[in-house]
Scaffold this motif. Sequence first.
Motif, mmCIF file in Angstrom:
data_model
loop_
_atom_site.group_PDB
_atom_site.id
_atom_site.type_symbol
_atom_site.label_atom_id
_atom_site.label_comp_id
_atom_site.label_asym_id
_atom_site.label_seq_id
_atom_site.Cartn_x
_atom_site.Cartn_y
_atom_site.Cartn_z
ATOM 1 N N LEU A 217 -85.406 90.439 49.487
ATOM 2 C CA LEU A 217 -86.030 91.599 50.127
ATOM 3 C C LEU A 217 -85.077 92.680 50.625
ATOM 4 N N CYS A 218 -83.821 92.355 50.836
ATOM 5 C CA CYS A 218 -82.898 93.288 51.478
ATOM 6 C C CYS A 218 -81.755 93.661 50.530
ATOM 7 N N ASP A 219 -81.735 94.925 50.103
ATOM 8 C CA ASP A 219 -80.690 95.393 49.187
ATOM 9 C C ASP A 219 -79.293 95.175 49.758
ATOM 10 N N LEU A 220 -79.099 95.500 51.022
ATOM 11 C CA LEU A 220 -77.777 95.390 51.643
ATOM 12 C C LEU A 220 -77.312 93.937 51.675
ATOM 13 N N TYR A 221 -78.176 93.052 52.142
ATOM 14 C CA TYR A 221 -77.818 91.633 52.189
ATOM 15 C C TYR A 221 -77.538 91.111 50.770
ATOM 16 N N GLY B 92 -74.229 91.651 48.875
ATOM 17 C CA GLY B 92 -73.079 90.841 49.272
ATOM 18 C C GLY B 92 -73.113 89.412 48.771
ATOM 19 N N THR B 93 -74.110 89.062 47.978
ATOM 20 C CA THR B 93 -74.218 87.695 47.450
ATOM 21 C C THR B 93 -73.610 87.618 46.058
ATOM 22 N N ARG B 94 -73.521 86.421 45.533
ATOM 23 C CA ARG B 94 -72.970 86.240 44.184
ATOM 24 C C ARG B 94 -73.826 86.908 43.109
ATOM 25 N N PHE B 95 -75.068 87.265 43.455
ATOM 26 C CA PHE B 95 -75.946 87.925 42.493
ATOM 27 C C PHE B 95 -75.754 89.436 42.488
#
Length: 143
Positions: free
Chosen positions: A41-45, A48-51
């Motif tokens: 749901l959160c573009d910013l979060y 920062g993930t491996r995806f």
Amino acid sequence: MKSLYFEDLVVGMRESLLKTVMSDDIVGFADLSGDHNPIHLCDLYAAGTRFGGRIAHGLYTASLISAVVGTRLPGPGAIYRSQTLNFHAPVRIGDVVAVSVEVAELVEKGRRARLHCEATVDGKVVLDGEAWVSVPPRPSPHA
């Protein structure tokens, strides 16, 4: 929508659907399921993930299998008994998911069908598994 009875099924029968994944689909699935993980749901979060960006819920993609089972093969009246799922790759907003369901085995006792299920994006398998469903019999003409 078509409805097939157990007597109509043969091993190798296949049905499929195509679905373009939209942000509204992911938000709607989050609201429906209660899974508000920010990876969805959160573009910013998610950046920062491996995806590197938002991805669809795995069970959203799996729910497209249910759409085929409930509306195309076998169709209305089919009841899920079990479903295995193997997740291989993420599904992203804008991806076109191709879902296919194929009859792999028929068991007369209990009128059960084993279905091979697969979802692909650009020809790459993102999800696969197996479903067992109960399929209604053809109604008796004398009923």
